[in-house]
Enzyme design. Structure first.
Site, short mmCIF file in Angstrom:
data_model
loop_
_atom_site.label_atom_id
_atom_site.label_comp_id
_atom_site.label_asym_id
_atom_site.label_seq_id
_atom_site.Cartn_x
_atom_site.Cartn_y
_atom_site.Cartn_z
N SER A 175 3.53 4.57 -12.19
CA SER A 175 3.79 3.65 -11.08
C SER A 175 2.59 2.76 -10.79
CB SER A 175 4.18 4.44 -9.82
OG SER A 175 3.09 5.18 -9.31
N LYS A 176 1.39 3.33 -10.82
CA LYS A 176 0.20 2.54 -10.49
C LYS A 176 -0.20 1.61 -11.63
CE LYS A 176 -0.44 4.06 -6.27
NZ LYS A 176 -0.33 3.15 -5.11
N TYR A 190 2.74 9.18 -11.04
CA TYR A 190 1.82 8.32 -10.28
C TYR A 190 1.13 7.32 -11.22
CZ TYR A 190 -1.45 7.45 -6.37
OH TYR A 190 -2.18 6.90 -5.35
N ALA A 191 0.71 7.78 -12.40
CA ALA A 191 0.04 6.91 -13.36
C ALA A 191 0.97 5.79 -13.81
CB ALA A 191 -0.45 7.72 -14.56
N SER A 215 -4.46 2.33 -8.42
CA SER A 215 -5.27 3.55 -8.39
C SER A 215 -6.00 3.70 -9.70
CB SER A 215 -4.37 4.76 -8.16
OG SER A 215 -5.10 5.96 -8.38
N ASN A 226 0.81 -1.22 0.00
CA ASN A 226 0.00 0.00 0.00
C ASN A 226 0.84 1.28 0.00
OD1 ASN A 226 -2.51 1.68 0.67
ND2 ASN A 226 -1.21 2.05 2.47
#
Lengths: 160, 238
Positions: free
Chosen positions: B149-150, B146-147, B134, B84
């Protein structure tokens, strides 16, 4: 897709065989061109550092493309998208899909397109369909943010 | 006593809610977080719930962190690993620094990969890994890092599901906007705009995300692996 080569230019960061296929599809390599095609062209990654390096290169190219309002196409390993090739290649392929989709979201208002095209990383892969899909994506195609399939493992599970 | 569940990013927010929910299901939980507040969180949960909880302040990016975490666990006893831990460093891609790109990539994806690989020997039969991805894996303004990585976590999920089947199930959850200390810091007007796009008309509570994680980790999901569950109040198609 159009069968007529669009006769466009792009900055090609791709394996040599794909550059040749792209030339046949009407996409010529031009380092100063206002379009980018990125293909990590690997069937083997040794460690996380290799994943990080390939994704960092994608980040740099995407940032440059956004500054120049240029379209970008990411070539991803189709089998790796589904996790069939091990964690390292799967993280790279799916990370590139995230890059493509984010680029499409951020570029939407300014008409900056982003696509992904799946390909096989096998040395003897037929890259002509991949090249045609890339050419179409660079031709002002209207569906930014999509994955185009230039290989066939998306239909069912490919042989191990 | 040795942990039966490991949760990273567990000092607060979604991670703490997941740890609490797993304790309700009877797990003894190792909570890991960069923040030393994780010790207090573990103590609070241990006092409030039946079972044991340990807090381990640790930077998931430290080279030896995965081995330290796995070393806290008895081989074959761990039933649940929840990756998480995550950070954000938002900026439009053309303004994003390479340091911020790498920081997010290394924590959110590199850390999860390293811990999953290190945990394989301590995961028991019929165990589960749940990766917290996400909805932003599909792209979001100012979240290129973030995109990536997720979305990469989804690839990790699929590949580990195939590699570890049938002994270990591996799934992911993709939350949309969730009320946490981190998202509460977002300006009110921005939050209102985000929430207005969610068909449910509200963000998720951390406990609602934790419930889905607990289900994916439970025997009730015994035939589910390699999947991404969108817990998004309908946002993914709304």
């Amino acid at each position: 897709m159009s069968s007529t080569p669009p006769n466009t230019t792009a900055r090609l960061v791709v394996r040599p065989a794909l550059a040749e296929a792209l030339a046949r599809a009407g996409v010529a390599d031009e380092p100063q061109a206002a379009a980018v095609v990125y293909d990590p062209f690997t069937s083997h990654l040794a460690s996380w550092a290799d994943v990080e390096s390939a994704l960092t290169r994608a980040f740099r190219l995407a940032a440059d493309a956004k500054r120049e309002a240029a379209p970008i196409v990411f070539v991803v390993d189709g089998a790796a998208v589904y996790g069939h090739t091990g964690p390292l290649l799967a993280m790279l392929a799916n990370g590139l899909l995230g890059a493509m989709r984010n680029q499409a979201v951020e570029g939407q208002r300014k008409g900056i397109s982003a696509y992904a095209v799946t390909a096989s990383s096998a040395p003897d892969a037929d890259l002509a369909p991949v090249a045609r899909a890339v050419a179409w994506a660079l031709s002002g195609a209207p569906s930014s943010g999509q994955v185009l399939y230039g290989d066939d493992p998306h239909i069912g599970r490919p042989a191990a | 006593m040795s942990p039966t569940a490991i949760v990273t990013g567990a000092a607060r927010g979604i991670g703490a809610a997941i740890a609490e929910r797993l304790m309700t299901d009877g797990h003894d939980v190792l909570l890991v977080d960069l923040s030393s507040a994780v010790v207090e969180t573990a103590e609070r949960l241990a006092a409030a719930r039946r079972g044991s909880a340990w807090g381990l302040p640790l930077d998931i990016n430290d080279t030896d962190a995965p081995q330290v975490i796995a070393g806290c666990c008895e081989a074959g006893r761990v039933k649940v690993l929840v990756n998480n831990a995550g950070i954000t460093r938002d900026a439009m891609v053309e303004k994003m620094t390479e340091d911020d790109f790498l920081a997010v990539l290394r924590v959110n994806l590199g850390g999860a990969y390293a811990l999953a690989m290190a945990a394989i020997p301590v995961l028991g039969n019929d165990s589960a890994i749940v990766n917290v991805s996400s909805k932003s894996a599909n792209g979001n303004f100012g979240q290129f890092n973030y995109a990536v990585s997720k979305a990469g976590l989804i690839g990790l999920t699929r590949s580990l599901a195939l590699l570890l089947a049938p002994r270990v199930r591996v799934n992911a959850i993709a939350p949309a906007f969730t009320h946490t200390e981190m998202t509460d810091a977002i300006p009110h007007d921005v939050r209102a705009k985000v929430v207005s796009r969610i068909p449910f008309g509200r963000g998720a509570q951390p406990s609602e995300i934790a419930d889905v994680v607990a289900w994916l980790a439970s025997p009730q999901a015994s035939y589910v692996t390699g999947q991404v569950v969108a817990a998004c109040g309908g946002r993914s198609f709304g």
